[in-house]
Design a protein around this motif. Structure first.
Motif, short mmCIF file in Angstrom:
data_model
loop_
_atom_site.label_atom_id
_atom_site.label_comp_id
_atom_site.label_asym_id
_atom_site.label_seq_id
_atom_site.Cartn_x
_atom_site.Cartn_y
_atom_site.Cartn_z
N UNK A 132 -30.47 58.22 -25.26
CA UNK A 132 -30.31 56.76 -25.36
C UNK A 132 -29.13 56.37 -26.24
N UNK A 133 -28.62 57.33 -27.01
CA UNK A 133 -27.49 57.03 -27.90
C UNK A 133 -27.90 56.30 -29.15
N UNK A 134 -29.11 56.58 -29.64
CA UNK A 134 -29.57 55.95 -30.89
C UNK A 134 -29.88 57.03 -31.93
N UNK A 211 -35.08 55.27 -21.06
CA UNK A 211 -34.33 54.23 -21.77
C UNK A 211 -33.47 53.49 -20.75
N UNK A 212 -33.51 52.18 -20.77
CA UNK A 212 -32.74 51.40 -19.79
C UNK A 212 -31.51 50.77 -20.41
N UNK A 213 -31.20 51.11 -21.66
CA UNK A 213 -30.08 50.43 -22.32
C UNK A 213 -28.74 50.69 -21.65
N UNK A 214 -28.57 51.88 -21.07
CA UNK A 214 -27.30 52.13 -20.39
C UNK A 214 -27.18 51.27 -19.12
N UNK A 215 -28.29 51.05 -18.44
CA UNK A 215 -28.28 50.16 -17.26
C UNK A 215 -27.94 48.73 -17.67
N UNK A 217 -26.33 47.79 -20.32
CA UNK A 217 -24.93 47.82 -20.73
C UNK A 217 -24.00 47.71 -19.52
N UNK A 218 -24.30 48.47 -18.48
CA UNK A 218 -23.46 48.44 -17.27
C UNK A 218 -23.48 47.07 -16.61
N UNK A 219 -24.64 46.45 -16.57
CA UNK A 219 -24.73 45.11 -15.97
C UNK A 219 -23.79 44.16 -16.70
N UNK A 220 -23.90 44.17 -18.02
CA UNK A 220 -23.12 43.22 -18.82
C UNK A 220 -21.62 43.56 -18.78
N UNK A 221 -21.31 44.85 -18.86
CA UNK A 221 -19.89 45.25 -18.87
C UNK A 221 -19.22 45.10 -17.51
N UNK A 222 -19.99 44.88 -16.48
CA UNK A 222 -19.40 44.65 -15.16
C UNK A 222 -19.32 43.17 -14.81
N UNK A 223 -19.36 42.35 -15.83
CA UNK A 223 -19.05 40.93 -15.62
C UNK A 223 -20.22 40.06 -15.22
N UNK A 224 -21.43 40.61 -15.20
CA UNK A 224 -22.60 39.77 -14.92
C UNK A 224 -23.03 39.08 -16.22
N UNK A 225 -23.33 37.78 -16.14
CA UNK A 225 -23.89 37.08 -17.31
C UNK A 225 -25.38 36.88 -17.08
N UNK A 299 -25.74 46.88 -6.98
CA UNK A 299 -24.77 47.98 -6.89
C UNK A 299 -24.80 48.85 -8.15
N UNK A 300 -24.93 48.19 -9.29
CA UNK A 300 -24.86 48.92 -10.56
C UNK A 300 -26.09 49.80 -10.77
N UNK A 301 -27.25 49.31 -10.37
CA UNK A 301 -28.50 50.10 -10.50
C UNK A 301 -28.97 50.44 -9.09
N UNK A 302 -28.67 51.65 -8.63
CA UNK A 302 -28.93 51.99 -7.22
C UNK A 302 -30.38 51.79 -6.77
#
Lengths: 342, 342
Positions: A132-134, A211-215, A217-225, A299-302
């Motif tokens: 999870x990177x914690x 852990x879903x934090x990487x998912x 993160x991807x949603x937010x970093x791909x321009x979704x608000x 697309x981000x979460x298959x």
């Protein structure tokens, strides 16, 4: 912690004692929280009715959440109480639109607990934290007398920095929003039940604990608000949707046929008399996003699926379109379907 | 969490099971922490061997700590498990030179627990939080089956901002430093023992349980640069001193006659066969400051007492000058003097 905005008296047994239902993730637990904790300890952070608190310290916007884990059995297909304790809190912090960074770890051991089991659990905590990177940065160990615990209980609290520009609140959910669930539901609860009841299926059902934090993160970093995230833990998908509908005062409509459930989980539900939408998960969450953003999330979460939308702000309710027959109201369960599932 | 730098094998019962001593605050607990948690989960924050973790998020230096409370009895003269759960974590954050600001609150209830007791405890949490100037911003409630708990267990985690210019670490303690204890010791443990054992004294001994963050704040805001703080909880004054001596690799010398102990506490110790320097406190801490700063600390905290000094960095040990006879070595207890004291 999640809260539910009902102004009911505390439901109790005849002698005003705590019952298992007070920990079940349903109406009774939410009423306890609302009528006791919320009313006594009220403050703007606690009152946001979300999985964690968000506040600023200096110029930094942070998220903070806690969970205790009292699951029985402590080892199960797909995880154990250690990995679960990491995932649960990491996910609660992620639901605030934050990247979880640091965890505390507090363990209550029952006298007589095998040290070999503790070693396995600590190893599992290490492995889940790394994925999870914690980092676990502080902790506590207590021991209680034999017969005053159940082997091991774990509490984790987590903090993280809210990602730039993100503003997640149940109240931000609006009519027109798409409702996307991040994967198939119900596996965690069925995996636990199978061990507890000694059930055997043709294939072992593994918990969805992750852990879903990487998912997130991807949603937010791909321009979704995102307007809101909510994980589907105790009380399952249904309770998460009802909580959001109550907090945001909106009508959510989902389609039963679209809800992803493994065939084996559906089969187990039929045998055990459970409804999958109430089953606890530990690695699944709902995203509430603008309609035009839904495609990006998918697309981000298959494994994610668009299961419905917010259709109005005229009434706080959740309805489910069924393949045959009329739409039905989805309510919270009163107590618990399965005690000690997390 | 505090840690102890011994490289010993885990002490276990014959069947490698957890014993009450693993939660006692002495050598055995410290060896468990060192050999299992510390070795598996090692990182620079966890490895500082202090009451809480200190790290930066963005430009903000923060302190983060956690504690579970499993005290028996839950109500005692001078407090209850609720106020204790606030004080314990507030104090751990304060020991990092930080102003505690936000708490999480996670409660594990045993089925059948009286709601009236829960109400009293939540009220006590509210009152203690207000006095300490902290807010409970997030929480969790779990219920376990009858016989799998002991009424109520509480976990709190706390965060706060480290005060400007403050750098507190056990390793900063230096020869020449003064050792100041913030008030009389041993009352918390004796108050608990009196209830547990049905002892009656001529006056009721009240726990010293209190939040010390305002005292810490005053020390720092009055121009003292503390080298280290350490609260005297499980294992008492003696264990806190030994931990610091080990972390900083220094020789601390204290004078037995200067250690403040109430006459009633001394009397109870004689009856019960306890040594007050090993008794748990929940509102007492040690300040390690430059010799010239000691006077200021004594003025700021009227009940504080200068009990000794750091005399060398040649050897990691604690010695105590006795009024009659030679100085004696102060060691940690192996296991616990009193289980479930916090």
């Amino acid at each position: 912690m999640t809260q539910f905005d009902l102004n009911c008296p505390l439901p109790l047994d005849q002698n005003n004692h705590i019952t298992m239902a007070h920990g079940g993730g349903g109406k009774i637990m939410n009423q306890l929280i609302q009528n006791l904790f919320q009313s006594q300890l009220s403050n703007p952070h606690l009152d946001t009715l979300h999985d964690g608190a968000v506040f600023e310290i200096g110029s930094v916007k942070m998220a903070f959440s806690t969970d205790s884990f009292v699951i029985n059995p402590i080892f199960f297909p797909g995880g154990d109480i250690g990995s679960l304790a990491v995932h649960g809190t990491v996910n609660d912090v992620a639901m605030c639109g934050a990247m979880p960074k640091y965890l505390s770890l507090a363990i209550i051991l029952e006298e007589g607990f095998p040290v070999s089991d503790l070693e396995k659990i600590v190893h599992s905590i290490k492995s889940a934290s790394e994925k999870a990177g914690v980092e676990v940065v502080t902790g506590d160990t207590k021991v209680v007398d034999k017969g005053k615990g159940d082997g091991i209980y774990i509490n984790t609290a987590g903090i993280g920095e809210v990602m730039s520009g993100v503003n997640i609140r149940p109240k931000n959910v609006k009519p027109g929003d798409a409702v996307v669930v991040s994967g198939d539901i119900g596996r965690h609860a069925i995996a636990i039940m199978a061990v507890r009841e000694g059930l055997e299926f043709s294939t072992t059902i593994k918990s969805d604990s992750m852990a879903v934090n990487h998912q997130v993160n991807s949603i937010i970093n791909n321009g979704v608000s995102p307007h809101c995230f909510r994980d589907c833990t105790r009380g399952g998908l249904a309770s998460a949707l009802v909580e959001i509908s109550q907090s945001a005062q909106i009508h959510i409509e989902i389609e039963e046929e679209k809800i992803p459930v493994l065939k084996e989980v559906n089969g187990a539900c039929e045998i055990l008399g459970f409804d999958p939408i109430y089953l606890a998960n530990e690695g699944r969450f709902i995203s509430f996003v603008k309609e035009e953003d839904a495609k990006k999330v998918l697309e981000i979460i298959p494994d994610s699926v668009l299961i419905g939308k917010v259709i109005s702000d005229m009434q706080a309710k959740v309805t489910m379109i069924q393949p045959y027959g009329p739409a039905k109201i989805v309510d919270m369960l009163s107590g618990e379907q399965l005690p000690r599932i997390c």
